[in-house]
Design a protein around this motif. Structure first.
Motif, PDB file in Angstrom:
ATOM      1  N   MET A   1       0.849  -1.170   0.000  1.00 33.38           N
ATOM      2  CA  MET A   1       0.000   0.000   0.000  1.00 33.38           C
ATOM      3  C   MET A   1       0.894   1.233   0.000  1.00 33.38           C
ATOM      4  N   ASN A   2       0.763   2.054  -1.019  1.00 32.22           N
ATOM      5  CA  ASN A   2       1.571   3.246  -1.185  1.00 32.22           C
ATOM      6  C   ASN A   2       0.807   4.453  -0.653  1.00 32.22           C
ATOM      7  N   LEU A   3       1.256   5.008   0.461  1.00 28.36           N
ATOM      8  CA  LEU A   3       0.574   6.127   1.096  1.00 28.36           C
ATOM      9  C   LEU A   3       1.291   7.430   0.807  1.00 28.36           C
ATOM     10  N   SER A   4       0.515   8.490   0.601  1.00 24.72           N
ATOM     11  CA  SER A   4       1.097   9.807   0.394  1.00 24.72           C
ATOM     12  C   SER A   4       1.458  10.432   1.742  1.00 24.72           C
ATOM     13  N   PHE A   5       2.123  11.568   1.673  1.00 25.77           N
ATOM     14  CA  PHE A   5       2.505  12.302   2.884  1.00 25.77           C
ATOM     15  C   PHE A   5       1.267  12.686   3.684  1.00 25.77           C
ATOM     16  N   LYS A   6       0.235  13.170   3.010  1.00 21.81           N
ATOM     17  CA  LYS A   6      -0.995  13.581   3.691  1.00 21.81           C
ATOM     18  C   LYS A   6      -1.664  12.397   4.386  1.00 21.81           C
ATOM     19  N   GLU A   7      -1.711  11.270   3.709  1.00 26.09           N
ATOM     20  CA  GLU A   7      -2.344  10.087   4.294  1.00 26.09           C
ATOM     21  C   GLU A   7      -1.590   9.596   5.520  1.00 26.09           C
ATOM     22  N   LYS A   8      -0.267   9.595   5.449  1.00 26.44           N
ATOM     23  CA  LYS A   8       0.529   9.184   6.610  1.00 26.44           C
ATOM     24  C   LYS A   8       0.281  10.105   7.794  1.00 26.44           C
ATOM     25  N   GLY A   9       0.220  11.410   7.538  1.00 26.54           N
ATOM     26  CA  GLY A   9      -0.057  12.374   8.603  1.00 26.54           C
ATOM     27  C   GLY A   9      -1.444  12.199   9.193  1.00 26.54           C
ATOM     28  N   LEU A  10      -2.428  11.942   8.329  1.00 30.55           N
ATOM     29  CA  LEU A  10      -3.795  11.732   8.810  1.00 30.55           C
ATOM     30  C   LEU A  10      -3.913  10.462   9.644  1.00 30.55           C
ATOM     31  N   ILE A  11      -3.279   9.400   9.197  1.00 31.31           N
ATOM     32  CA  ILE A  11      -3.315   8.144   9.949  1.00 31.31           C
ATOM     33  C   ILE A  11      -2.639   8.323  11.303  1.00 31.31           C
ATOM     34  N   ALA A  12      -1.511   9.014  11.322  1.00 34.23           N
ATOM     35  CA  ALA A  12      -0.819   9.258  12.591  1.00 34.23           C
ATOM     36  C   ALA A  12      -1.679  10.096  13.531  1.00 34.23           C
ATOM     37  N   SER A  13      -2.300  11.148  13.010  1.00 33.50           N
ATOM     38  CA  SER A  13      -3.163  11.996  13.837  1.00 33.50           C
ATOM     39  C   SER A  13      -4.368  11.226  14.346  1.00 33.50           C
ATOM     40  N   LEU A  14      -4.945  10.391  13.496  1.00 30.10           N
ATOM     41  CA  LEU A  14      -6.099   9.596  13.893  1.00 30.10           C
ATOM     42  C   LEU A  14      -5.720   8.620  15.004  1.00 30.10           C
ATOM     43  N   ILE A  15      -4.596   7.950  14.863  1.00 32.88           N
ATOM     44  CA  ILE A  15      -4.165   6.979  15.877  1.00 32.88           C
ATOM     45  C   ILE A  15      -3.861   7.674  17.205  1.00 32.88           C
ATOM     46  N   VAL A  16      -3.146   8.794  17.152  1.00 31.43           N
ATOM     47  CA  VAL A  16      -2.828   9.529  18.383  1.00 31.43           C
ATOM     48  C   VAL A  16      -4.105  10.002  19.059  1.00 31.43           C
ATOM     49  N   THR A  17      -5.026  10.560  18.280  1.00 33.80           N
ATOM     50  CA  THR A  17      -6.274  11.057  18.847  1.00 33.80           C
ATOM     51  C   THR A  17      -7.081   9.937  19.481  1.00 33.80           C
ATOM     52  N   LEU A  18      -7.212   8.819  18.779  1.00 31.43           N
ATOM     53  CA  LEU A  18      -7.996   7.711  19.311  1.00 31.43           C
ATOM     54  C   LEU A  18      -7.358   7.104  20.559  1.00 31.43           C
ATOM     55  N   LEU A  19      -6.047   6.943  20.551  1.00 31.20           N
ATOM     56  CA  LEU A  19      -5.382   6.327  21.703  1.00 31.20           C
ATOM     57  C   LEU A  19      -5.407   7.235  22.932  1.00 31.20           C
ATOM     58  N   VAL A  20      -4.986   8.470  22.760  1.00 30.98           N
ATOM     59  CA  VAL A  20      -4.857   9.361  23.919  1.00 30.98           C
ATOM     60  C   VAL A  20      -6.227   9.770  24.447  1.00 30.98           C
ATOM     61  N   PHE A  21      -7.085  10.288  23.558  1.00 31.27           N
ATOM     62  CA  PHE A  21      -8.401  10.716  24.034  1.00 31.27           C
ATOM     63  C   PHE A  21      -9.295   9.527  24.374  1.00 31.27           C
ATOM     64  N   GLY A  22      -9.125   8.406  23.686  1.00 34.96           N
ATOM     65  CA  GLY A  22      -9.896   7.218  24.031  1.00 34.96           C
ATOM     66  C   GLY A  22      -9.610   6.770  25.441  1.00 34.96           C
ATOM     67  N   ASN A  23      -8.339   6.708  25.802  1.00 34.86           N
ATOM     68  CA  ASN A  23      -7.948   6.349  27.162  1.00 34.86           C
ATOM     69  C   ASN A  23      -8.486   7.364  28.166  1.00 34.86           C
TER      70      ASN A  23
END
Length: 146
Positions: A1-23
């Motif tokens: 799967m070839n991800l662009s810079f924007k997609e990598k940033g969005l995935i990272a932001s989504l994971i951080v948001t879900l993990l930190v705020f989810g907890n």
């Protein structure tokens, strides 16, 4: 799967948001159900926000090495995702307003709207859900196209 810079940033932001705020929200809502909210409300949310800022800045700093220019497609995708996030936030806020006014007629949300601490956390939850909707919408349109 070839991800662009924007997609990598969005995935990272989504994971951080879900993990930190989810907890954070799991802990807060468990404490509110047991009526042991305590007085760590403001300190707790400040710590969580600072943690999200530090993690996102670090991740985006590493990703900025391969930054790309923004074009019309990026702006259109952002516009659509902000619209979806706006509607999600709008529904959440109206839900809370109706819940507060009808609190005496219906069973409250497990005591969440009976305290200012609970109401503030439900409002913050609406903001975070809207942000997650924005990230998911952007990822969807970067993969599917618009």
């Amino acid at each position: 799967m070839n991800l662009s810079f924007k997609e990598k940033g969005l995935i990272a932001s989504l994971i951080v948001t879900l993990l930190v705020f989810g907890n954070y929200f799991i802990n807060v809502f468990q404490r509110l159900r047991t009526d042991s909210a305590g007085d760590t409300g403001l300190v707790g949310i400040i710590i969580v926000i600072v943690l999200v800022i530090i993690l996102e800045a670090t991740i985006h700093g590493f990703l900025s090495i391969q930054a790309e220019e923004e074009d019309e497609r990026d702006k259109l995708i952002e516009k659509v995702s902000y619209r979806n996030a706006y509607w999600c936030l709008n529904i959440g806020v109206w839900f809370l307003i109706v819940q507060v006014f009808l609190d005496s007629r219906f069973m409250p949300l497990a005591g969440l709207t009976t305290t200012p601490y609970g109401l503030a956390n439900l409002l913050l939850f609406s903001f975070i859900v809207a942000e997650v909707v924005m990230f998911i919408t952007q990822l969807y349109y970067y993969r599917k196209g618009i």
